[in-house]
Design an enzyme around this catalytic site. Structure first.
Site, PDB file in Angstrom:
ATOM      1  CB  ALA A 162      -0.883   0.014   1.252  1.00  0.00           C
ATOM      2  CB  THR A 213      -4.813   1.517   9.020  1.00  0.00           C
ATOM      3  OG1 THR A 213      -4.615   2.568   9.948  1.00  0.00           O
ATOM      4  CG2 THR A 213      -5.730   2.035   7.912  1.00  0.00           C
ATOM      5  CG  ASP A 214      -5.575   2.867  14.221  1.00  0.00           C
ATOM      6  OD1 ASP A 214      -5.069   3.362  13.179  1.00  0.00           O
ATOM      7  OD2 ASP A 214      -5.096   3.067  15.357  1.00  0.00           O
ATOM      8  CD  GLU A 215      -4.111   6.837   9.869  1.00  0.00           C
ATOM      9  OE1 GLU A 215      -4.520   7.579   8.966  1.00  0.00           O
ATOM     10  OE2 GLU A 215      -2.960   6.888  10.318  1.00  0.00           O
ATOM     11  CE1 TYR A 240      -2.511   4.093   4.424  1.00  0.00           C
ATOM     12  CE2 TYR A 240      -3.239   5.050   6.508  1.00  0.00           C
ATOM     13  CZ  TYR A 240      -2.732   3.986   5.790  1.00  0.00           C
ATOM     14  OH  TYR A 240      -2.435   2.800   6.432  1.00  0.00           O
ATOM     15  CB  SER A 243      -7.042   4.798  -0.426  1.00  0.00           C
ATOM     16  OG  SER A 243      -5.959   4.772   0.480  1.00  0.00           O
ATOM     17  CE  LYS A 244      -4.591  -0.188   4.343  1.00  0.00           C
ATOM     18  NZ  LYS A 244      -3.745  -1.252   3.724  1.00  0.00           N
ATOM     19  CE  LYS A 279       4.558   6.220   7.010  1.00  0.00           C
ATOM     20  NZ  LYS A 279       4.581   4.816   6.668  1.00  0.00           N
TER      21      LYS A 279
HETATM   22  P1  NAD Z   1       5.453   0.838   3.882  1.00  0.00           P
HETATM   23  O1  NAD Z   1       5.102   2.094   3.157  1.00  0.00           O
HETATM   24  O2  NAD Z   1       6.661   0.806   4.747  1.00  0.00           O
HETATM   25  O3  NAD Z   1       5.609  -0.357   2.834  1.00  0.00           O
HETATM   26  C1  NAD Z   1       4.748  -0.520   1.747  1.00  0.00           C
HETATM   27  C2  NAD Z   1       5.384  -1.536   0.808  1.00  0.00           C
HETATM   28  O4  NAD Z   1       4.472  -1.748  -0.279  1.00  0.00           O
HETATM   29  C3  NAD Z   1       6.696  -1.063   0.183  1.00  0.00           C
HETATM   30  O5  NAD Z   1       7.629  -2.109   0.176  1.00  0.00           O
HETATM   31  C4  NAD Z   1       6.315  -0.673  -1.233  1.00  0.00           C
HETATM   32  O6  NAD Z   1       7.372  -0.826  -2.176  1.00  0.00           O
HETATM   33  C5  NAD Z   1       5.183  -1.651  -1.504  1.00  0.00           C
HETATM   34  N1  NAD Z   1       4.259  -1.142  -2.523  1.00  0.00           N
HETATM   35  C6  NAD Z   1       3.691   0.083  -2.586  1.00  0.00           C
HETATM   36  N2  NAD Z   1       2.920   0.182  -3.683  1.00  0.00           N
HETATM   37  C7  NAD Z   1       2.996  -1.021  -4.304  1.00  0.00           C
HETATM   38  C8  NAD Z   1       2.408  -1.547  -5.482  1.00  0.00           C
HETATM   39  N3  NAD Z   1       1.601  -0.821  -6.234  1.00  0.00           N
HETATM   40  N4  NAD Z   1       2.685  -2.827  -5.822  1.00  0.00           N
HETATM   41  C9  NAD Z   1       3.516  -3.596  -5.055  1.00  0.00           C
HETATM   42  N5  NAD Z   1       4.111  -3.131  -3.941  1.00  0.00           N
HETATM   43  C10 NAD Z   1       3.847  -1.868  -3.572  1.00  0.00           C
HETATM   44  O7  NAD Z   1       4.152   0.457   4.696  1.00  0.00           O
HETATM   45  P2  NAD Z   1       4.020  -0.220   6.127  1.00  0.00           P
HETATM   46  O8  NAD Z   1       4.083   0.825   7.163  1.00  0.00           O
HETATM   47  O9  NAD Z   1       4.909  -1.382   6.187  1.00  0.00           O
HETATM   48  O10 NAD Z   1       2.495  -0.695   6.044  1.00  0.00           O
HETATM   49  C11 NAD Z   1       2.172  -1.951   5.470  1.00  0.00           C
HETATM   50  C12 NAD Z   1       0.657  -2.136   5.506  1.00  0.00           C
HETATM   51  O11 NAD Z   1       0.196  -2.054   6.842  1.00  0.00           O
HETATM   52  C13 NAD Z   1      -0.113  -1.071   4.734  1.00  0.00           C
HETATM   53  O12 NAD Z   1      -1.191  -1.702   4.088  1.00  0.00           O
HETATM   54  C14 NAD Z   1      -0.612  -0.126   5.812  1.00  0.00           C
HETATM   55  O13 NAD Z   1      -1.823   0.479   5.429  1.00  0.00           O
HETATM   56  C15 NAD Z   1      -0.820  -1.073   6.964  1.00  0.00           C
HETATM   57  N6  NAD Z   1      -0.671  -0.497   8.306  1.00  0.00           N
HETATM   58  C16 NAD Z   1       0.432   0.225   8.636  1.00  0.00           C
HETATM   59  C17 NAD Z   1       0.578   0.688   9.935  1.00  0.00           C
HETATM   60  C18 NAD Z   1       1.792   1.476  10.363  1.00  0.00           C
HETATM   61  O14 NAD Z   1       1.829   1.968  11.475  1.00  0.00           O
HETATM   62  N7  NAD Z   1       2.827   1.594   9.565  1.00  0.00           N
HETATM   63  C19 NAD Z   1      -0.415   0.435  10.877  1.00  0.00           C
HETATM   64  C20 NAD Z   1      -1.536  -0.294  10.493  1.00  0.00           C
HETATM   65  C21 NAD Z   1      -1.646  -0.779   9.209  1.00  0.00           C
HETATM   66  O1  DAU Z   2      -2.732   4.328  12.837  1.00  0.00           O
HETATM   67  C1  DAU Z   2      -2.103   3.522  11.897  1.00  0.00           C
HETATM   68  C2  DAU Z   2      -1.407   4.381  10.881  1.00  0.00           C
HETATM   69  O2  DAU Z   2      -0.254   4.917  11.514  1.00  0.00           O
HETATM   70  C3  DAU Z   2      -1.011   3.625   9.622  1.00  0.00           C
HETATM   71  O3  DAU Z   2      -2.178   3.182   8.981  1.00  0.00           O
HETATM   72  C4  DAU Z   2      -0.201   4.512   8.683  1.00  0.00           C
HETATM   73  O4  DAU Z   2       0.239   3.766   7.568  1.00  0.00           O
HETATM   74  C5  DAU Z   2       0.990   5.038   9.441  1.00  0.00           C
HETATM   75  O5  DAU Z   2       1.717   5.934   8.625  1.00  0.00           O
HETATM   76  C6  DAU Z   2       0.557   5.745  10.721  1.00  0.00           C
HETATM   77  O6  DAU Z   2      -0.149   6.962  10.404  1.00  0.00           O
HETATM   78  P1  DAU Z   2       0.063   8.300  11.272  1.00  0.00           P
HETATM   79  O7  DAU Z   2      -0.313   9.453  10.452  1.00  0.00           O
HETATM   80  O8  DAU Z   2      -0.558   8.156  12.609  1.00  0.00           O
HETATM   81  O9  DAU Z   2       1.668   8.204  11.486  1.00  0.00           O
HETATM   82  P2  DAU Z   2       2.816   9.308  11.383  1.00  0.00           P
HETATM   83  O10 DAU Z   2       4.062   8.665  11.894  1.00  0.00           O
HETATM   84  O11 DAU Z   2       2.861   9.972  10.064  1.00  0.00           O
HETATM   85  O12 DAU Z   2       2.348  10.391  12.455  1.00  0.00           O
HETATM   86  C7  DAU Z   2       2.111  10.046  13.796  1.00  0.00           C
HETATM   87  C8  DAU Z   2       1.623  11.294  14.508  1.00  0.00           C
HETATM   88  O13 DAU Z   2       2.710  12.208  14.610  1.00  0.00           O
HETATM   89  C9  DAU Z   2       0.521  12.031  13.785  1.00  0.00           C
HETATM   90  O14 DAU Z   2      -0.371  12.559  14.743  1.00  0.00           O
HETATM   91  C10 DAU Z   2       1.244  13.162  13.053  1.00  0.00           C
HETATM   92  C11 DAU Z   2       2.399  13.461  13.974  1.00  0.00           C
HETATM   93  N1  DAU Z   2       3.640  13.924  13.334  1.00  0.00           N
HETATM   94  C12 DAU Z   2       4.152  13.183  12.307  1.00  0.00           C
HETATM   95  C13 DAU Z   2       5.320  13.565  11.691  1.00  0.00           C
HETATM   96  C14 DAU Z   2       5.879  12.762  10.546  1.00  0.00           C
HETATM   97  C15 DAU Z   2       4.304  15.035  13.806  1.00  0.00           C
HETATM   98  O15 DAU Z   2       3.845  15.691  14.770  1.00  0.00           O
HETATM   99  N2  DAU Z   2       5.480  15.410  13.207  1.00  0.00           N
HETATM  100  C16 DAU Z   2       6.010  14.723  12.159  1.00  0.00           C
HETATM  101  O16 DAU Z   2       7.070  15.126  11.633  1.00  0.00           O
END
Ligand code: NAD
Ligand code: DAU
Length: 438
Positions: A162, A213-215, A240, A243-244, A279
């Site tokens: 994603a 995601t919880d979002e 985002y 779309s999820k 992040k």
């Molecule tokens: P990430 O952005 O680190 O990794 C995404 C991966 O998907 C990358 O390796 C990228 O190359 C690949 N990708 C993107 N577009 C693609 C495409 N069109 N075809 C094939 N591969 C593709 O993301 P993440 O943080 O590891 O999140 C993974 C999943 O978990 C996502 O679906 C996200 O919504 C979900 N999620 C993330 C979090 C979080 O905190 N990071 C929390 C809850 C759920």
């Molecule tokens: O809740 C799950 C989600 O968590 C996942 O689905 C997403 O893929 C993942 O990116 C994450 O989303 P958030 O928007 O919560 O994560 P992020 O790390 O971007 O931001 C965390 C919080 O910190 C948010 O409230 C925004 C804030 N933030 C973020 C950045 C990058 C800042 O204050 N400063 C920053 O520079």
């Protein structure tokens, strides 16, 4: 002397460039042939069972293709996982977790487009395993995905791929719709085509796990007693999360309409090794170590529920194996913290962990904290109630935040090269060096 078998559910045949002439197309160690005009075959799902597909071109030639059905050491059929987005943060942690847990009892095919977020350096330690295969492909590419299903007897799909960063979705929403919605549709269609039987039921033991995601639930008020449950109505705000949410709805539609064997997990914010420094947590760690400003959006009091990534990997595996079909499970750490608290904890932990002799120690302090313009549509608070996954499956988060953040910081200390390669962009050369130039 030829074996003719019937009822192939998948067949690649011959490609003819000239009338009457067939061209075999070898891919890796197997021979793939295209466009046979007649194909018969069968697919075995049992370990050691012959898997033979025989194709002919206008009756002149026949050829058999053996699909990849392997035996595990315990004599059972080796479970084959198709992991999408395995080169990203959570996907690569999940692959490490799975090999640590199952070693040679499973086989993993990782399909990833290697966008800016995909980094094969995350998987250096597993890339030489015989039971691991990397395929560079986009999940929106129907042909590439159905080819993977055609060539392999996939038992489990774990769909991570994603676009995952909220700030990027605000700048450029379209790619989020493309990958997260349309890409999920392709994954669902291809899995359905490979797993569905003529009577509309599905082959035994197949499952698709959609990682979400919880979002999707939107934003909670500043009230410590408000939580997201599986029954909470969807109310996404960013491109985002919209779309999820759309991709979740597609999975739900497949489960409702076709009884497609799937689960959805909706997880809170993850942190840990291999997280891209866009992040919050890796960004703050990296900026602090370089004496750069620590940007806080808005008043810094937005709340996120932080889960150590290995606990998420474990939850996914447990839901795959024990989750009731068609169910959604919320995954979270009951670890809600304001962003500003997270930043203070990181500063304090860096101070504790860095030796006095380290010159970086002197400049890591609260003066680096800089309040910046708020994120547009910034969700105030997320908090997961993980009651269902605990009660039904027995999953609980094992890593407390204090321990998890120390492990994470220690990992970033030990992997400065990884961070330098990511921030300089060098990690994107790795694929060429490892896969294309060999
Ligand atoms: P990430 O952005 O680190 O990794 C995404 C991966 O998907 C990358 O390796 C990228 O190359 C690949 N990708 C993107 N577009 C693609 C495409 N069109 N075809 C094939 N591969 C593709 O993301 P993440 O943080 O590891 O999140 C993974 C999943 O978990 C996502 O679906 C996200 O919504 C979900 N999620 C993330 C979090 C979080 O905190 N990071 C929390 C809850 C759920
Ligand atoms: O809740 C799950 C989600 O968590 C996942 O689905 C997403 O893929 C993942 O990116 C994450 O989303 P958030 O928007 O919560 O994560 P992020 O790390 O971007 O931001 C965390 C919080 O910190 C948010 O409230 C925004 C804030 N933030 C973020 C950045 C990058 C800042 O204050 N400063 C920053 O520079």
């Amino acid at each position: 002397s030829r074996t003719i078998v019937r009822n192939a559910n998948v067949c690649y045949g011959f490609e003819s460039t000239k009338c009457g002439e067939a061209v075999l197309i070898p891919v890796a160690s197997r021979t793939i042939v295209r466009n046979a005009n007649v194909c018969h075959g069968f697919e075995s799902t049992k370990c050691g069972g012959a898997v033979l597909i025989s194709c002919s071109f206008y009756g002149k030639i026949s050829l058999s293709i053996t699909k990849n059905v392997r035996c595990a050491q315990n004599g059972e059929k080796m479970r084959t996982y198709l992991v999408t987005g395995g080169a990203g943060f959570i996907g690569s942690n999940y692959i490490h977790y799975m090999f640590k847990k199952y070693d040679n009892e499973i086989r993993i095919i990782n399909v990833d487009a290697l966008t800016y977020a995909g980094n094969l350096e995350n998987l250096k330690d597993v890339e030489k395993r015989e039971n691991y295969t990397f395929v560079k492909a986009n999940i929106c590419d129907k042909d590439a995905i159905s080819k993977i299903f055609a060539e392999n007897d996939i038992d489990r799909v774990v769909h991570f791929a994603a676009e995952s960063h909220v700030d990027r979705s605000i700048r450029n929403p379209e790619i989020f719709v493309q990958t997260n919605v349309l890409g999920t549709a392709v994954m669902l269609n291809c899995a359905k085509a490979a797993w569905e039987l003529p009577d509309g039921s599905f082959k035994e033991g197949k499952k698709f796990l959609h990682v979400s995601t919880d979002e999707v639930y939107g934003s909670l008020p500043d009230d410590d007693n408000a939580f997201f449950y599986e029954t909470t109505p969807y109310d996404p705000h960013s491109p985002y999360s919209a779309s999820k949410a759309s991709s979740d709805m597609l999975v739900k539609a497949y489960m409702d309409t076709y009884h497609f064997p799937a689960n959805i997990t909706n997880c809170s914010n993850n942190y840990g090794p291999f997280q891209f420094p866009e992040k919050l947590i890796p960004l703050i760690i990296n900026n602090a170590l370089h004496g750069k400003k620590l940007p806080v959006y808005g008043d810094g009091k937005n709340v996120r529920d932080w889960l150590y990534v290995e606990d998420h990997a474990k939850a996914i595996d447990m839901v795959q194996e024990q989750g009731r079909l068609f169910e959604t499970y919320n995954v979270g750490g009951h670890n809600e913290k304001q962003n500003i608290e997270i930043i203070h904890i990181i500063i304090e932990t860096l101070q504790e962990m860095l030796p006095d002799s380290d010159p970086r120690k002197a400049h890591i302090n609260n003066d680096l904290i800089t309040y910046v313009e708020d994120r547009k549509g910034h969700d105030r608070r997320y908090a997961i109630a993980p009651d269902k996954i605990k009660a039904e499956i027995g999953w609980y988060p094992e890593t407390m935040f204090k321990e998890g953040i120390r492990k994470t910081i220690a990992w970033y200390f030990e992997h400065e090269d990884w961070m330098n390669n990511v921030t300089s962009g060098d990690y994107q050369k790795y694929y060429n060096e490892m896969y294309e130039e060999k």
